[in-house]
Enzyme design. Structure first.
Site, mmCIF file in Angstrom:
data_model
loop_
_atom_site.group_PDB
_atom_site.id
_atom_site.type_symbol
_atom_site.label_atom_id
_atom_site.label_comp_id
_atom_site.label_asym_id
_atom_site.label_seq_id
_atom_site.Cartn_x
_atom_site.Cartn_y
_atom_site.Cartn_z
ATOM 1 N N GLY A 153 -0.242 -2.395 4.189
ATOM 2 C CA GLY A 153 0.492 -1.511 4.633
ATOM 3 C C GLY A 153 1.568 -1.617 5.726
ATOM 4 O O GLY A 153 2.598 -2.127 5.357
ATOM 5 N N ARG A 154 1.006 -1.412 6.860
ATOM 6 C CA ARG A 154 1.998 -1.773 7.983
ATOM 7 C C ARG A 154 2.588 -2.973 8.002
ATOM 8 O O ARG A 154 3.657 -3.123 8.543
ATOM 9 C CB ARG A 154 1.107 -1.138 9.378
ATOM 10 C CG ARG A 154 0.826 0.208 9.298
ATOM 11 C CD ARG A 154 -0.023 0.485 10.380
ATOM 12 N NE ARG A 154 -1.345 0.089 9.937
ATOM 13 C CZ ARG A 154 -2.573 0.025 10.557
ATOM 14 N NH1 ARG A 154 -2.540 0.563 11.725
ATOM 15 N NH2 ARG A 154 -3.472 -0.392 10.241
ATOM 16 N N TYR A 213 -7.313 14.769 0.863
ATOM 17 C CA TYR A 213 -6.504 15.742 0.238
ATOM 18 C C TYR A 213 -7.145 16.378 -0.806
ATOM 19 O O TYR A 213 -8.207 16.303 -1.032
ATOM 20 C CB TYR A 213 -5.317 14.752 -0.219
ATOM 21 C CG TYR A 213 -4.287 14.298 0.605
ATOM 22 C CD1 TYR A 213 -3.651 15.207 1.712
ATOM 23 C CD2 TYR A 213 -4.384 12.812 1.012
ATOM 24 C CE1 TYR A 213 -2.943 14.507 2.755
ATOM 25 C CE2 TYR A 213 -3.644 12.276 1.735
ATOM 26 C CZ TYR A 213 -2.867 13.185 2.918
ATOM 27 O OH TYR A 213 -2.248 12.627 4.015
ATOM 28 N N SER A 271 0.786 -1.145 -0.175
ATOM 29 C CA SER A 271 -0.063 0.120 0.036
ATOM 30 C C SER A 271 0.656 1.336 -0.022
ATOM 31 O O SER A 271 1.925 1.262 0.675
ATOM 32 C CB SER A 271 -0.822 -0.255 1.253
ATOM 33 O OG SER A 271 -1.972 0.738 1.158
ATOM 34 N N PRO A 272 0.415 2.336 -0.585
ATOM 35 C CA PRO A 272 1.232 3.596 -0.617
ATOM 36 C C PRO A 272 1.402 4.014 0.806
ATOM 37 O O PRO A 272 0.512 4.131 1.588
ATOM 38 C CB PRO A 272 0.263 4.757 -1.192
ATOM 39 C CG PRO A 272 -0.770 3.775 -2.023
ATOM 40 C CD PRO A 272 -0.937 2.509 -1.231
ATOM 41 N N GLN A 281 1.574 6.444 -7.004
ATOM 42 C CA GLN A 281 0.442 7.226 -6.651
ATOM 43 C C GLN A 281 0.728 8.930 -6.686
ATOM 44 O O GLN A 281 1.595 9.359 -6.036
ATOM 45 C CB GLN A 281 0.367 7.099 -5.107
ATOM 46 C CG GLN A 281 -1.073 7.578 -4.665
ATOM 47 C CD GLN A 281 -1.465 7.319 -3.173
ATOM 48 O OE1 GLN A 281 -0.571 7.822 -2.425
ATOM 49 N NE2 GLN A 281 -2.462 6.622 -3.000
#
Ligand code: FAD
Ligand code: FMN
Length: 623
Positions: free
Chosen positions: A556-557, A411, A252-253, A330
């Site tokens: 991700g993590r 964002y 994941s980004p 991304q």
């Protein structure tokens, strides 16, 4: 509506019927050798369309039944009932009530069973919970001399178990409410989906209970991907547009806040390079910003200069040269969440000095400490469109395999989509259609600047987790618009749009959103979907894929914890086939050292223990 029938079902039976008004289902199960419980359920819109609301305002006294509705139910389900009769007992349409109490104890008064809590009937837990409450209460009274302490311990012991069951029941309730979503699913997959709907039962867990059915699920999944039935679902290849990935794991980004002046450096080569060597099919960059002002922090990378493009080329070339992974870019603009500190210095806090002006659809700050953004003008919009298109061209030139348009997490693009951040009164605010207008203008420019044969993804926040924000219905509309505009992949995240959000965190908590978007919008349009968020075990990944809740899973993590997560998942599953190739240089280490090895049964026992550990000590199972 709760009914009975003198038909004795052989076993627990679900009848799912596609009627002209929508999907209706029966939960049927034998209660004796004389008859069965027969519950008719449907979503509210189906109920209205079918005209069952005719008796909405009527009060049924004890002994009275909604006879007209019962007669129609008999007609609709006649093929399954044959000569059997429907039995009624004050039967009328009801909405299931989930009872929750702030406290179960008041002085010497204590609640247990249905008085304390209820959980949707589809997981059949009411009697069990009530009995366990009674066992626990008896034990607590026995073990504690003081009544107040005993009741307090009772509530402390039972509440987590009940809340966990209620979470599972809620997932099951929502699954049945949206059952029509899955009407196109192939039968074996639909059945697996049904059995794993509460997310408590996983594929490995089910395999322990019914190995033959698990094999059928694997064969059925393989039939659609071409991989053999021995291949774990996560290692089946997947195609996004024209891009083929060797497996279904995505890194994941993740913003690393480690650039100076937007330039990627050795850190980014090492970080993304190690993730690529770790076995994932697709590695995503962090949010790369389209302008210096569009950065979140001074540590964010960009693609607004040719020098940055060359920096990214180094990263891309290294990934392509040394791994079988594909690498995605991304692209995003921070909007009102820009000009803030590095994550470890104060996430979302404005810089101590050197702040730049931030802009957004409306002059509304993200949080109480955030800068008030400038409301964007048409000239600002044109400039941002140009910046996105230029960055996309540079990204294509640098050799990225996929581009992800970041339209989530509050964002700039996301803030146009959300009514929390966008209160404009022109054609860019108001209805979902208006809120989509600028995001789609940017997206179209990106899509044309990006090579037609390389796929584009969009990341969305599928809910804002606040009452007045976007929720799944808006997300479905937004996802549909991006599908119409040529997206190849929808990456379904949630939240981070409103500072006062209240997310319902938990294991794979965002997956139901990916599921709805995949099965209602993206899937029918031939667009793939990524699930992300607190997914960390290979068993959860396989279960999500096999049930058709997503086409890929992003972690991700888990990748920060273990960059070789995918290779380790292969070793744990004793799989060494296609999609799970170890780099030649690492092959000597492709098995767990004996000290770290767990036997094949261990993870399954761990799962059982996870359930068991919720039981009070005096009823806990010991192996
Ligand atoms: C139609 C139906 C089907 C169900 N099927 C299942 C199933 O298949 N599996 C499952 O696990 N659960 C099922 N349930 C749920 C399950 O029955 C309940 O969760 C369970 O009975 C709760 O137990 P309880 O002791 O808390 O409450 P109850 O069983 O409701 O017991 C409460 C008792 O208190 C009595 N009472 C009420 N007020 C007073 C008063 N003032 N003075 C004295 N006594 C009073 C009531 O008469 C009742 O006997 C079903 C429920 C219904 C309605
Ligand atoms: C350190 C860190 C940085 C992140 N940066 C980004 C980012 O740049 N862009 C993005 O879309 N998501 C970002 N995320 C969110 C992740 O992509 C992911 O959606 C989230 O961590 C939930 O997945 P997980 O539970 O597997 O970690 C970031 C997450 C972390 C932990």
């Amino acid at each position: 509506m709760w009914l009975g029938t003198d038909k004795v079902f052989e076993a627990f039976t679900f009848i799912v019927e596609d009627t002209e008004w929508g999907t209706m289902q029966i939960h049927g199960y034998p209660y004796s050798d004389q008859g069965s419980t027969f519950i008719v359920e449907m979503a509210e819109d189906v109920w209205h369309r079918a005209g069952f609301d005719a008796t909405e305002d009527r009060v049924f006294r004890p002994g009275e039944n909604d006879d007209a509705a019962i007669a129609r139910i008999g007609e609709i389900f006649a093929p399954y009932l044959g000569d059997s009769r429907i039995l009624a007992n004050n039967s009328q349409w009801i909405t299931f009530t989930t009872v929750r109490n702030t406290s179960w104890v008041h002085r010497n008064l204590v609640l247990l069973g249905d008085a304390a809590h209820t959980a949707h009937f589809s997981i059949g837990s009411g009697t069990k919970l009530a009995m366990e409450d009674a066992l626990s209460l008896a034990a607590c009274l026995h073990e504690n001399g003081d009544l107040g302490t005993a009741l307090k311990v009772y509530e402390e012991e039972r509440r987590p178990v009940v809340e966990s069951t209620q979470r599972a029941a809620q997932a099951s309730l929502e699954w049945f409410e949206t059952i029509g979503t899955y009407r196109e699913q192939e039968q074996v997959q639909f059945t697996f989906n049904l059995l794993t709907r509460s997310r408590r039962i996983t594929f490995d867990n089910l395999r322990l209970r019914d190995a033959d059915f698990a094999d059928r699920v694997m064969r059925s999944f393989g039939a659609s991907t071409g991989a053999g039935p021995e291949t774990p679902a996560m290692f089946h290849p997947v195609t996004i547009g024209d891009l083929r990935l060797k497996n279904r794991i995505m890194v994941s980004p993740m913003d690393m806040y480690s650039a100076v002046d937007g330039m990627p450096n050795d850190f980014h080569v090492m970080h993304l390079g190690s993730k690529a060597l770790g076995g994932a099919g697709l590695v995503m960059t962090e949010m790369v910003c389209v302008s210096a002002d569009g950065r979140i922090t001074p540590g964010c990378t960009g693609l607004y200069t040719d020098e940055q493009r060359e920096g990214w080329r180094r990263v891309v070339d290294a990934v392509h040269a040394y791994s079988g992974a594909k690498i995605g870019l991304q692209l995003g603009h921070s909007g009102r969440k820009g000009s803030t500190k590095l994550m470890w210095e104060g996430i979302d806090d404005p810089l101590d000095d050197g702040n730049w002006e931030v802009m957004a659809p409306s002059a509304l700050p993200y949080g109480p400490n955030s800068a008030v953004p400038r409301e964007m003008t048409r000239a600002d919009m044109d400039r941002v469109i140009g910046e996105f298109a230029d960055a996309a061209r540079r990204g294509a030139d640098a050799g990225f395999d996929l581009l992800e348009f970041h339209a989530g997490h509050g964002y700039l693009i996301s803030s146009f989509l959300s009514p929390i951040a966008n209160t404009r009164t022109d054609e860019y605010g108001g209805s979902v259609e208006n809120r989509l207008r600028f995001p789609l203008e940017v997206f179209d420019a990106v899509r044309s600047a990006w090579p037609a044969d390389r796929p584009v993804s969009v990341r969305l926040s599928a809910t804002d987790w606040v009452p007045d924000g976007n929720d799944i219905d808006d997300a479905l509309e937004i996802a549909r618009a991006f599908c119409d505009h040529g997206v190849d992949l929808v990456d379904v995240s949630t939240g981070q749009v409103a500072k006062h959000e209240r997310p319902a965190f938990g294991r794979s908590y965002q997956t139901p959103y990916a599921d709805r978007i995949r099965n209602e919008v993206a899937g029918p349009a031939g667009v793939k979907v990524v699930a992300v968020g607190a997914i960390s075990s290979y068993d959860d990944v396989n279960s999500i894929l096999l049930a058709g809740r997503a086409d890929l899973c992003a972690l991700g993590r888990a990748h920060l914890y273990d960059p070789q997560w995918t290779l380790h998942a292969a070793a744990d599953q004793e799989y060494a086939g296609p999609g799970a190739e170890w780099p030649d240089q690492f092959r000597a280490g492709n098995r767990k050292p004996p000290s770290a090895r767990t036997d094949a049964v261990r993870p399954r026992l761990a799962l059982l223990r996870e359930e068991e550990s919720e039981l009070p000590s005096h009823v806990r199972w010991t192996p």
